[in-house]
Design an enzyme around this catalytic site. Structure first.
Site, short mmCIF file in Angstrom:
data_model
loop_
_atom_site.label_atom_id
_atom_site.label_comp_id
_atom_site.label_asym_id
_atom_site.label_seq_id
_atom_site.Cartn_x
_atom_site.Cartn_y
_atom_site.Cartn_z
N GLY A 14 0.77 -1.23 0.00
CA GLY A 14 0.00 0.00 0.00
C GLY A 14 0.80 1.28 0.00
O GLY A 14 0.34 2.30 0.51
N ASN A 16 1.36 3.07 -2.60
CA ASN A 16 0.60 4.00 -3.45
C ASN A 16 -0.62 4.56 -2.71
O ASN A 16 -0.97 5.72 -2.87
CB ASN A 16 0.18 3.33 -4.76
CG ASN A 16 1.31 3.35 -5.77
OD1 ASN A 16 1.65 4.40 -6.30
ND2 ASN A 16 1.93 2.21 -5.98
N MET A 93 -3.95 -6.57 -7.40
CA MET A 93 -3.32 -7.56 -8.27
C MET A 93 -4.28 -8.49 -9.00
O MET A 93 -3.84 -9.47 -9.61
CB MET A 93 -2.30 -8.38 -7.47
CG MET A 93 -1.17 -7.53 -6.91
SD MET A 93 -0.30 -6.59 -8.18
CE MET A 93 0.94 -5.76 -7.19
N LEU A 96 -9.98 -7.17 -13.21
CA LEU A 96 -11.44 -7.10 -13.11
C LEU A 96 -12.06 -7.44 -14.48
O LEU A 96 -11.53 -7.05 -15.52
CB LEU A 96 -11.86 -5.70 -12.66
CG LEU A 96 -11.39 -5.33 -11.24
CD1 LEU A 96 -11.56 -3.83 -10.98
CD2 LEU A 96 -12.14 -6.15 -10.18
N HIS A 112 0.16 1.55 -13.18
CA HIS A 112 0.95 0.44 -13.70
C HIS A 112 2.42 0.84 -13.72
O HIS A 112 2.75 1.94 -14.17
CB HIS A 112 0.48 0.07 -15.12
CG HIS A 112 1.23 -1.10 -15.67
ND1 HIS A 112 0.98 -2.39 -15.24
CD2 HIS A 112 2.24 -1.18 -16.56
CE1 HIS A 112 1.80 -3.20 -15.85
NE2 HIS A 112 2.58 -2.50 -16.66
N GLU A 150 -12.10 -3.00 -20.55
CA GLU A 150 -12.17 -4.46 -20.62
C GLU A 150 -10.85 -5.09 -21.08
O GLU A 150 -10.69 -6.30 -21.02
CB GLU A 150 -13.35 -4.90 -21.50
CG GLU A 150 -13.25 -4.55 -22.98
CD GLU A 150 -13.42 -3.06 -23.27
OE1 GLU A 150 -13.79 -2.28 -22.37
OE2 GLU A 150 -13.13 -2.68 -24.42
N ALA A 182 7.98 8.21 -9.88
CA ALA A 182 6.84 8.28 -10.81
C ALA A 182 5.50 7.94 -10.15
O ALA A 182 4.64 8.81 -10.02
CB ALA A 182 7.09 7.36 -12.01
N GLU A 183 5.33 6.71 -9.68
CA GLU A 183 4.00 6.28 -9.22
C GLU A 183 3.43 7.18 -8.14
O GLU A 183 2.28 7.61 -8.22
CB GLU A 183 4.07 4.84 -8.67
CG GLU A 183 4.43 3.82 -9.72
CD GLU A 183 4.37 2.40 -9.17
OE1 GLU A 183 3.38 2.04 -8.54
OE2 GLU A 183 5.34 1.65 -9.38
C1 GAR Z 1 3.15 -0.93 -7.51
O1 GAR Z 1 4.40 -0.86 -8.15
C2 GAR Z 1 2.04 -0.92 -8.56
O2 GAR Z 1 2.30 -0.08 -9.65
C3 GAR Z 1 2.03 -2.35 -8.99
O3 GAR Z 1 2.26 -3.09 -7.81
C4 GAR Z 1 2.96 -2.28 -6.85
C5 GAR Z 1 2.12 -2.21 -5.59
O4 GAR Z 1 2.81 -1.54 -4.56
N1 GAR Z 1 0.78 -2.67 -9.61
C6 GAR Z 1 0.67 -3.52 -10.63
O5 GAR Z 1 1.60 -4.15 -11.06
C7 GAR Z 1 -0.73 -3.69 -11.16
N2 GAR Z 1 -0.69 -4.29 -12.48
P1 GAR Z 1 2.05 -0.87 -3.33
O6 GAR Z 1 1.12 -1.91 -2.72
O7 GAR Z 1 3.15 -0.51 -2.39
O8 GAR Z 1 1.30 0.35 -3.83
#
Ligand code: GAR
Length: 200
Positions: A14, A16, A93, A96, A112, A150, A182-183
């Protein structure tokens, strides 16, 4: 000001979600409010982060249901209970289904950890994405926030940010840099952009 009611869907640590909570705390998400954090896994740290921030939490486990439609029906029920306007997939993960996504057109966003259309689609999640980027030998990667439709990772792109790969990177060091540079930056920015569109 009217605010979009947001559900954040998580599966793990978590970070993000934390970036979203911190951005809201700094006043950077004025058009949204977090109504609930839903995890498909019990006991994950994301749930603790939510509780600490005073956000309601719940767990809807995929394996508690016989099939995907019944799991998604429960998820939908929870989202209706909280009268949700917008869904943020923040390290969620599971993919949907098209039937589920139809309930929230242009109302679900996902972060992503790559520059879509590179290293995305079924099987590209978490560390696997960074392993693939390093194996290919790209010199630049990054993160993308996009609407969910989708097609896995196929919805319209909202924001992207590039991150340089460094000599000696491992999937873990690269994941950390992509998150930090980035994220954690573009997810809150995209959330505010979409929330403002919804309530505007
Ligand atoms: C993050 O890097 C996110 O972008 C990726 O998983 C990680 C979760 O980290 N998500 C995906 O790959 C979805 N396809 P977090 O739980 O610390 O946010």
């Amino acid at each position: 000001m009217k605010k979009a009611k947001i559900a954040v869907l998580v599966s793990g640590g978590g970070t993000n979600l934390q970036a979203l909570i911190d951005a809201a705390g700094r006043g950077e998400l004025p058009h949204g409010e977090f109504s609930v954090v839903i995890s498909n896994k019990p006991g994950v740290f994301a749930l603790e982060r939510a509780a600490k921030a005073g956000i309601a939490t719940c767990v809807v486990e995929r394996k508690a249901f016989a099939d995907k439609p019944s799991f998604e029906a429960e998820l939908l029920k929870k989202l209706k209970e909280y009268d949700i306007d917008m869904i943020i997939l923040a390290g969620f993960m599971l993919v949907l289904s098209a039937d589920f996504v139809k309930n929230f057109p242009d109302r679900i966003i996902n972060v992503h950890p790559a520059l879509i259309p590179s290293f995305c689609g079924d099987g590209f999640y978490g560390l696997h994405v960074h392993e693939a980027a390093l194996a290919y030998g790209v010199k630049v990667t990054g993160a993308t926030v996009h609407f969910v439709n989708e097609v896995t990772d196929g919805g319209k792109i909202i924001l992207q940010k590039a991150v340089e790969i460094q000599e000696g990177d491992t999937p873990e060091t690269l994941q950390k840099r992509v998150m930090e540079q980035a994220e954690w930056i573009i997810l809150p920015q995209a959330a505010e952009k979409v929330a403002a569109q919804i309530v505007g």
